[in-house]
Design a protein around this motif. Structure first.
Motif, PDB file in Angstrom:
ATOM      1  N   ASP A  28       0.912  -0.902   0.187  1.00  0.00           N
ATOM      2  CA  ASP A  28       0.143  -0.167   0.031  1.00  0.00           C
ATOM      3  C   ASP A  28       0.846   1.210   0.099  1.00  0.00           C
ATOM      4  O   ASP A  28       0.642   2.165  -0.545  1.00  0.00           O
ATOM      5  N   LEU A  31       2.309   1.954  -3.462  1.00  0.00           N
ATOM      6  CA  LEU A  31       1.239   2.212  -4.340  1.00  0.00           C
ATOM      7  C   LEU A  31       0.994   3.872  -3.983  1.00  0.00           C
ATOM      8  O   LEU A  31       0.899   4.964  -4.960  1.00  0.00           O
ATOM      9  N   ILE A  32       0.943   4.251  -3.026  1.00  0.00           N
ATOM     10  CA  ILE A  32       0.651   5.546  -2.209  1.00  0.00           C
ATOM     11  C   ILE A  32       1.792   6.549  -2.765  1.00  0.00           C
ATOM     12  O   ILE A  32       1.549   7.723  -3.220  1.00  0.00           O
ATOM     13  N   ALA A  42      -0.701   3.073 -10.606  1.00  0.00           N
ATOM     14  CA  ALA A  42      -0.604   2.764  -9.276  1.00  0.00           C
ATOM     15  C   ALA A  42      -2.198   3.031  -8.631  1.00  0.00           C
ATOM     16  O   ALA A  42      -2.542   2.339  -7.831  1.00  0.00           O
ATOM     17  N   LEU A  46      -4.608   0.357  -6.691  1.00  0.00           N
ATOM     18  CA  LEU A  46      -4.924   0.768  -5.072  1.00  0.00           C
ATOM     19  C   LEU A  46      -6.543   0.902  -5.244  1.00  0.00           C
ATOM     20  O   LEU A  46      -7.077   0.210  -4.675  1.00  0.00           O
ATOM     21  N   ARG A  49      -7.902  -2.797  -5.436  1.00  0.00           N
ATOM     22  CA  ARG A  49      -7.484  -3.539  -4.365  1.00  0.00           C
ATOM     23  C   ARG A  49      -8.440  -3.214  -3.192  1.00  0.00           C
ATOM     24  O   ARG A  49      -8.818  -3.957  -2.414  1.00  0.00           O
ATOM     25  N   THR A  50      -8.673  -1.823  -2.771  1.00  0.00           N
ATOM     26  CA  THR A  50      -9.251  -1.277  -1.649  1.00  0.00           C
ATOM     27  C   THR A  50     -10.715  -1.080  -2.092  1.00  0.00           C
ATOM     28  O   THR A  50     -11.439  -0.915  -0.962  1.00  0.00           O
ATOM     29  N   TYR A  75     -12.290   8.661  -3.618  1.00  0.00           N
ATOM     30  CA  TYR A  75     -10.990   8.206  -4.544  1.00  0.00           C
ATOM     31  C   TYR A  75     -10.397   9.657  -4.964  1.00  0.00           C
ATOM     32  O   TYR A  75      -9.033   9.466  -5.351  1.00  0.00           O
ATOM     33  N   ALA A  82      -2.685  11.923  -1.741  1.00  0.00           N
ATOM     34  CA  ALA A  82      -1.414  10.793  -1.542  1.00  0.00           C
ATOM     35  C   ALA A  82      -0.285  11.336  -1.068  1.00  0.00           C
ATOM     36  O   ALA A  82       0.446  10.545  -0.180  1.00  0.00           O
ATOM     37  N   ALA A  92      -3.848   1.419   3.422  1.00  0.00           N
ATOM     38  CA  ALA A  92      -4.673   2.285   2.709  1.00  0.00           C
ATOM     39  C   ALA A  92      -6.081   1.836   2.789  1.00  0.00           C
ATOM     40  O   ALA A  92      -6.872   2.947   2.718  1.00  0.00           O
ATOM     41  N   THR A  93      -6.441   0.802   2.958  1.00  0.00           N
ATOM     42  CA  THR A  93      -7.832   0.541   3.044  1.00  0.00           C
ATOM     43  C   THR A  93      -8.330   1.182   4.445  1.00  0.00           C
ATOM     44  O   THR A  93      -9.613   1.643   4.209  1.00  0.00           O
TER      45      THR A  93
END
Length: 145
Positions: A28, A31-32, A42, A46, A49-50, A75, A82, A92-93
């Motif tokens: 995470d 990616l951030i 990225a 993310l 994924r989240t 988002y 970020a 990140a989640t």
């Protein structure tokens, strides 16, 4: 190039992009960090994924609040913030679901009789348009929705 000023273009095009498979396996925090430098792939990784957990936060909204617009705005906020979220152990989640919860609370508090401020109407919101552009997907095209 304009005059003597060279415009470098988006950061995502400035160097070699990691393969999509690498992004899917990236942490995470990696990616951030990439997102903070404008790396669109990225951001997509993310999101993919989240988003299931973020969507779960939108499950029980009143009919006059459109969850897609809250998700999109959340988002877009992740995209812009970020660079401010840099902790190696960052989950990140948790960060993103916190943003979604705050936006849901704002939407519910702002509801007044006869007015649906957030998010009703036939046109996509600015957040939805920007979100679709970041994902490079059509508005409303969110897998798993």
């Amino acid at each position: 190039m304009i005059g003597n000023i060279r415009h470098p273009g988006p950061a995502v095009r400035a160097g070699a992009d990691p393969a999509s498979e690498s992004l899917a396996r990236a942490s995470d925090s990696t990616l951030i960090e990439l997102i903070s430098r404008g790396h669109e792939a990225a951001f997509v990784a993310l999101f993919d994924r989240t988003s299931p957990m973020a969507r779960a936060e939108l499950g029980n909204l009143p009919d006059n609040v459109q969850p897609g617009q809250i998700l999109a705005a959340s988002y877009v906020e992740v995209w812009w913030l970020a660079g401010c979220h840099r902790a190696p152990e960052a989950d990140a989640t948790i960060w993103i679901t916190g943003i979604v919860r705050r936006r849901v609370g704002e939407a519910l508090r702002s509801m007044r009789p006869g007015r649906d401020p957030l998010l009703t109407g036939p046109r996509p919101s600015y957040s939805e348009l920007e979100f679709a552009a970041l994902l490079r997907r059509p508005v409303g095209d969110r897998p798993g929705a």
